[in-house]
Design an enzyme around this catalytic site. Structure first.
Site, PDB file in Angstrom:
ATOM      1  N   ASN A  13     -25.060 -25.946  27.631  1.00 46.65           N
ATOM      2  CA  ASN A  13     -24.091 -25.033  28.248  1.00 46.65           C
ATOM      3  C   ASN A  13     -24.566 -24.757  29.670  1.00 46.65           C
ATOM      4  O   ASN A  13     -25.544 -24.051  29.872  1.00 46.65           O
ATOM      5  CB  ASN A  13     -24.030 -23.744  27.408  1.00 46.65           C
ATOM      6  CG  ASN A  13     -23.221 -22.646  28.074  1.00 46.65           C
ATOM      7  OD1 ASN A  13     -22.460 -22.899  29.016  1.00 46.65           O
ATOM      8  ND2 ASN A  13     -23.384 -21.418  27.586  1.00 46.65           N
ATOM      9  N   TRP A  14     -23.861 -25.328  30.628  1.00 43.59           N
ATOM     10  CA  TRP A  14     -24.301 -25.189  32.024  1.00 43.59           C
ATOM     11  C   TRP A  14     -23.989 -23.815  32.610  1.00 43.59           C
ATOM     12  O   TRP A  14     -24.511 -23.464  33.670  1.00 43.59           O
ATOM     13  CB  TRP A  14     -23.638 -26.257  32.899  1.00 43.59           C
ATOM     14  CG  TRP A  14     -24.094 -27.655  32.620  1.00 43.59           C
ATOM     15  CD1 TRP A  14     -25.122 -28.031  31.793  1.00 43.59           C
ATOM     16  CD2 TRP A  14     -23.544 -28.862  33.161  1.00 43.59           C
ATOM     17  NE1 TRP A  14     -25.241 -29.395  31.792  1.00 43.59           N
ATOM     18  CE2 TRP A  14     -24.293 -29.933  32.621  1.00 43.59           C
ATOM     19  CE3 TRP A  14     -22.503 -29.143  34.041  1.00 43.59           C
ATOM     20  CZ2 TRP A  14     -24.018 -31.260  32.947  1.00 43.59           C
ATOM     21  CZ3 TRP A  14     -22.227 -30.464  34.366  1.00 43.59           C
ATOM     22  CH2 TRP A  14     -22.976 -31.508  33.824  1.00 43.59           C
ATOM     23  N   LYS A  15     -23.098 -23.085  31.960  1.00 44.47           N
ATOM     24  CA  LYS A  15     -22.664 -21.787  32.505  1.00 44.47           C
ATOM     25  C   LYS A  15     -22.158 -21.987  33.942  1.00 44.47           C
ATOM     26  O   LYS A  15     -21.584 -23.032  34.242  1.00 44.47           O
ATOM     27  CB  LYS A  15     -23.794 -20.762  32.420  1.00 44.47           C
ATOM     28  CG  LYS A  15     -24.426 -20.751  31.031  1.00 44.47           C
ATOM     29  CD  LYS A  15     -25.351 -19.611  30.794  1.00 44.47           C
ATOM     30  CE  LYS A  15     -25.907 -19.731  29.377  1.00 44.47           C
ATOM     31  NZ  LYS A  15     -26.680 -18.564  28.984  1.00 44.47           N
ATOM     32  N   HIS A  99     -18.710 -16.989  23.505  1.00 40.52           N
ATOM     33  CA  HIS A  99     -20.087 -16.936  24.005  1.00 40.52           C
ATOM     34  C   HIS A  99     -20.443 -15.491  24.341  1.00 40.52           C
ATOM     35  O   HIS A  99     -19.594 -14.724  24.808  1.00 40.52           O
ATOM     36  CB  HIS A  99     -20.255 -17.830  25.238  1.00 40.52           C
ATOM     37  CG  HIS A  99     -21.689 -17.939  25.654  1.00 40.52           C
ATOM     38  ND1 HIS A  99     -22.287 -16.991  26.451  1.00 40.52           N
ATOM     39  CD2 HIS A  99     -22.652 -18.831  25.326  1.00 40.52           C
ATOM     40  CE1 HIS A  99     -23.560 -17.318  26.605  1.00 40.52           C
ATOM     41  NE2 HIS A  99     -23.803 -18.426  25.946  1.00 40.52           N
ATOM     42  N   GLU A 101     -21.837 -14.120  26.734  1.00 37.61           N
ATOM     43  CA  GLU A 101     -21.506 -13.658  28.101  1.00 37.61           C
ATOM     44  C   GLU A 101     -20.021 -13.355  28.235  1.00 37.61           C
ATOM     45  O   GLU A 101     -19.629 -12.451  28.979  1.00 37.61           O
ATOM     46  CB  GLU A 101     -21.984 -14.696  29.130  1.00 37.61           C
ATOM     47  CG  GLU A 101     -23.504 -14.638  29.288  1.00 37.61           C
ATOM     48  CD  GLU A 101     -24.189 -15.979  29.419  1.00 37.61           C
ATOM     49  OE1 GLU A 101     -23.567 -16.946  29.888  1.00 37.61           O
ATOM     50  OE2 GLU A 101     -25.385 -16.070  29.028  1.00 37.61           O
ATOM     51  N   GLU A 171     -26.499 -17.179  18.281  1.00 37.64           N
ATOM     52  CA  GLU A 171     -27.242 -16.927  19.518  1.00 37.64           C
ATOM     53  C   GLU A 171     -27.542 -15.440  19.643  1.00 37.64           C
ATOM     54  O   GLU A 171     -26.696 -14.670  20.105  1.00 37.64           O
ATOM     55  CB  GLU A 171     -26.414 -17.370  20.728  1.00 37.64           C
ATOM     56  CG  GLU A 171     -26.107 -18.843  20.757  1.00 37.64           C
ATOM     57  CD  GLU A 171     -25.778 -19.299  22.179  1.00 37.64           C
ATOM     58  OE1 GLU A 171     -26.551 -20.095  22.728  1.00 37.64           O
ATOM     59  OE2 GLU A 171     -24.776 -18.834  22.742  1.00 37.64           O
ATOM     60  N   GLY A 177     -31.445 -16.594  27.729  1.00 39.08           N
ATOM     61  CA  GLY A 177     -31.889 -16.550  29.114  1.00 39.08           C
ATOM     62  C   GLY A 177     -33.080 -15.629  29.344  1.00 39.08           C
ATOM     63  O   GLY A 177     -33.404 -15.299  30.474  1.00 39.08           O
ATOM     64  N   SER A 217     -32.905 -19.449  24.579  1.00 43.31           N
ATOM     65  CA  SER A 217     -34.191 -19.906  25.107  1.00 43.31           C
ATOM     66  C   SER A 217     -34.776 -21.106  24.347  1.00 43.31           C
ATOM     67  O   SER A 217     -35.968 -21.160  24.089  1.00 43.31           O
ATOM     68  CB  SER A 217     -35.189 -18.738  25.154  1.00 43.31           C
ATOM     69  OG  SER A 217     -34.710 -17.732  26.040  1.00 43.31           O
ATOM     70  N   GLY A 238     -28.969 -23.450  27.100  1.00 43.91           N
ATOM     71  CA  GLY A 238     -28.486 -23.043  28.421  1.00 43.91           C
ATOM     72  C   GLY A 238     -29.367 -23.607  29.518  1.00 43.91           C
ATOM     73  O   GLY A 238     -29.251 -24.767  29.917  1.00 43.91           O
ATOM     74  N   GLY A 239     -30.317 -22.780  29.999  1.00 46.34           N
ATOM     75  CA  GLY A 239     -31.169 -23.137  31.138  1.00 46.34           C
ATOM     76  C   GLY A 239     -31.785 -24.527  31.057  1.00 46.34           C
ATOM     77  O   GLY A 239     -31.781 -25.275  32.047  1.00 46.34           O
TER      78      GLY A 239
HETATM   79  P1  PGA Z   1     -30.473 -20.139  27.259  1.00 47.90           P
HETATM   80  O1  PGA Z   1     -28.883 -19.972  26.999  1.00 47.90           O
HETATM   81  O2  PGA Z   1     -30.877 -21.432  26.587  1.00 47.90           O
HETATM   82  O3  PGA Z   1     -30.606 -20.220  28.759  1.00 47.90           O
HETATM   83  O4  PGA Z   1     -31.132 -18.969  26.655  1.00 47.90           O
HETATM   84  C1  PGA Z   1     -28.314 -20.292  25.760  1.00 47.90           C
HETATM   85  C2  PGA Z   1     -26.821 -20.002  25.770  1.00 47.90           C
HETATM   86  O5  PGA Z   1     -26.421 -18.970  26.326  1.00 47.90           O
HETATM   87  O6  PGA Z   1     -26.007 -20.772  25.229  1.00 47.90           O
END
Ligand code: PGA
Length: 255
Positions: A13-15, A99, A101, A171, A177, A217, A238-239
């Site tokens: 997930n690049w966000k 998600h 966010e 999640e 993050g 993470s 994500g990251g």
């Molecule tokens: P993260 O994000 O790996 O940077 O913690 C995961 C996500 O929000 O899907």
């Protein structure tokens, strides 16, 4: 027992990160490394504005490409939103729904989730439906209750015959993050709760087709351990999905 009856699914997930050139580079690199990718599914969830270009580069590879959000209507006066059919039109085959966010930064209400999951399925997009508790909810002993409530709303309009097309991502919000990962016990417990709920809601056979991903993470050095947890069928990253250096070792967690 680790049930590999379900094909492992590693999703990035690049966000709201990367730019067009770096997005295309990353897709090219991963595509080159993936080969026929038969034994695992890999998908990227990219900023919608890059979808057409990214899907063009991914073409001819097993890489799946999806959007990070949709609205549930097919058209109308919804400024700034995207209909599922629009993502489909530019080559996406999947989408994230709910998600954390979207839920917490953009205040998307719970009662949209069922409609979004349904709209994705109806437009032939494979949804990853995200659930997870905040730190306060975990500290208050409410994890199970919160996750079940989110499942209730997200699966409101899912039928047993849709089950194989839906993926769930657990999640925990406090792990996203933050560099803090759920322990294998915490992940195991939550994934068990989710599987049990799915069995009750959809029946044994359909529920066992649904993959449950862990997200929060995920890094190259914890991917293998997380994938060994019962009922962890994949990872939502994500990251660490923003660079080939960190994402490829996660895709190849067992090599
Ligand atoms: P993260 O994000 O790996 O940077 O913690 C995961 C996500 O929000 O899907």
């Amino acid at each position: 027992m680790t049930n590999r009856a379900r094909k492992p699914y590693i999703a990035g997930n690049w966000k709201m990160n990367l730019d067009r050139a770096r997005s295309l580079d990353l897709i090219k690199t991963v595509k080159g490394r993936l080969g026929d990718g038969g034994d695992r599914e890999v998908g990227f969830f990219v900023p919608a504005i890059y979808l057409a270009d990214v899907t063009a580069v991914a073409q001819g590879s097993p890489l799946g490409v999806g959007g990070q959000n949709i609205y549930f209507e097919a058209n109308g006066a919804f400024t700034g939103e995207l209909a599922p059919r629009m993502l489909r039109e530019v080559g996406a085959d999947r989408v994230l729904v709910g998600h954390s966010e979207r839920r917490h930064v953009f205040r998307e209400p719970d009662d949209w989730m069922g409609r979004k999951v349904r709209a994705a399925l109806d437009a032939d997009l494979l949804p990853i439906y995200c659930v997870g508790e905040t730190l306060d909810e975990r500290k208050g002993g409410k994890t199970d209750r919160v996750v079940k409530r989110q499942l209730e709303t997200g699966f409101e309009k899912v039928r047993p015959d849709d089950a194989h097309r839906v993926t769930v991502a657990y999640e925990p919000v406090w792990a996203i993050g933050t560099g803090e990962t759920a322990t294998t016990e915490q992940a195991a417990q939550a994934h068990r709760t989710i599987r049990k709920w799915l069995v009750q809601r959809l029946g044994e056979a359909p529920a066992h087709l649904i993959r449950i991903l862990y997200g929060g993470s995920v890094k190259p050095d914890n991917a293998k351990e997380l994938m060994a947890v019962e009922d962890v069928d994949g990872l939502l990253v994500g990251g660490a999905s923003l660079q080939a250096d960190t994402f490829l070792p996660i895709i190849e967690y067992d090599r």
